[in-house]
Design an enzyme around this catalytic site. Structure first.
Site, PDB file in Angstrom:
ATOM      1  NE  ARG A 197      -4.247  -1.465   0.168  1.00  0.00           N
ATOM      2  CZ  ARG A 197      -4.388  -2.475  -0.703  1.00  0.00           C
ATOM      3  NH1 ARG A 197      -3.473  -2.708  -1.625  1.00  0.00           N
ATOM      4  NH2 ARG A 197      -5.470  -3.232  -0.664  1.00  0.00           N
TER       5      ARG A 197
ATOM      6  CG  HIS B 197      -3.046  -0.899  -7.039  1.00  0.00           C
ATOM      7  ND1 HIS B 197      -3.498  -0.271  -5.912  1.00  0.00           N
ATOM      8  CD2 HIS B 197      -3.046  -2.223  -6.736  1.00  0.00           C
ATOM      9  CE1 HIS B 197      -3.779  -1.175  -4.969  1.00  0.00           C
ATOM     10  NE2 HIS B 197      -3.504  -2.379  -5.466  1.00  0.00           N
TER      11      HIS B 197
HETATM   12  C1  GLV Z   1      -4.991  -5.158  -4.096  1.00  0.00           C
HETATM   13  O1  GLV Z   1      -4.248  -4.276  -3.800  1.00  0.00           O
HETATM   14  C2  GLV Z   1      -5.696  -5.973  -3.138  1.00  0.00           C
HETATM   15  O2  GLV Z   1      -5.631  -5.682  -1.942  1.00  0.00           O
HETATM   16  O3  GLV Z   1      -6.359  -6.936  -3.543  1.00  0.00           O
END
Ligand code: GLV
Length: 295
Positions: A210, A258
């Site tokens: 994160r 991401h």
């Molecule tokens: C992605 O970041 C997740 O937490 O699935």
């Protein structure tokens, strides 16, 4: 009773989930808007407040592995159980991304990409995998899968979890630190100036967990000062990363939008459905989040 499917989906993704979940749970009614009859919410990173107006809500099944946003959503009553996604295909995807990052650091591939942009022909000495000690932070499903994959590729891997004593003592030995910790009050901002200073000079950081694990100003300062060699970042405080952010153009940063490991609907729909069947049968649920622990 009905099941609400909600959250942030890419184009076509919600329909794919719906079709797969319907196939797994033919007796269930699925809805896409909150309502009186909903007792289960199946969610993909929903915005805060998205689960309001559900008086019968009794279970939240996340399609995301990380549940930090759900836990931070004050509109979700604390007694409603939340189950995380644990998807073997997602763990493998994470291992692939980690392997790509570590191999690229071992063999200087990020440097060659930069050199190509400058038409610079300059070979670097070739290092062996076992010359690049790797520290994996996080001993959960993802951390374990990543550590195994790297070890199978010849890297010397040490794993660290928050119960393993102080982190700083472990940092000095690692040429690459891979972050796969859950985001909790204890791990928020864990990569601050002091932690980055404890890393070995010339080490690299790979953050696949994160954005809020990292104090951006401290990381940029460590890269600019030459203390750290490179950062591979998949996650950010604000996503999408704002166009003006320094990370975009920093020569020592490789960034991804991401995508290190998306939940794979083809395998994860069955994982979610199995938990929902357990719920309907009154059987114990899997991968329940512990609110006190924070994940
Ligand atoms: C992605 O970041 C997740 O937490 O699935």
């Amino acid at each position: 009773m009905s099941i609400l499917l909600t959250g942030r989906f890419d184009a076509g993704e919600r329909d794919e989930w719906l079709a797969l979940l319907r196939a797994e749970l033919p007796g269930e009614t699925f809805v896409l808007e909150p309502g009186e009859t909903v007792d289960i919410a199946v969610v993909a990173n929903p915005p805060a407040g998205a689960l309001q107006g559900l008086p019968r809500l009794a279970l939240i099944q996340s399609l995301w592995a990380g549940v930090d946003k759900l836990l931070a959503d004050a509109s979700i009553p604390a007694q409603i159980p939340i189950a995380r996604m644990v998807d073997p295909a997602m763990n493998e995807a994470m291992a692939e991304t980690a392997l790509w990052a570590v191999l690229s650091l071992q063999r200087d591939f990020f440097d060659y990409a930069r050199q190509q942009a400058a038409a610079s022909w300059q070979p670097h000495p070739q290092r062996r995998a076992d010359e690049l000690p790797v520290l994996v932070l996080g001993r959960g499903q993802m951390g374990t899968t990543v550590a195994r994959r790297l070890a199978a590729n010849g890297f010397h891997v040490v794993a660290w979890g928050s119960r393993d004593g102080p982190l700083h003592a472990r940092l000095a030995d690692a040429a690459v630190v891979i972050n796969l910790l859950p985001l909790t009050p204890a791990t928020r901002g864990i990569f601050d100036a002091a932690t980055l200073a404890a890393m070995r000079p010339g080490a690299s950081l790979v953050n696949l967990a994160r954005g809020a694990h990292v104090v951006d100003a401290a990381l940029l300062a460590a890269l600019d000062a030459g203390h750290l060699r490179h950062a591979v970042l998949d996650v950010f405080h604000q996503e999408p990363l704002p166009r003006e952010h320094r990370y975009w153009s920093h020569p020592k940063v490789t960034l991804l939008p991401h995508v290190a490991a998306a939940t794979d609907a083809r395998s994860a729909a069955a994982v979610a459905a199995a938990n929902l069947k357990r719920f309907r049968a009154g059987a114990p649920l899997e991968h329940l989040v512990n609110r006190a622990r924070g994940y």
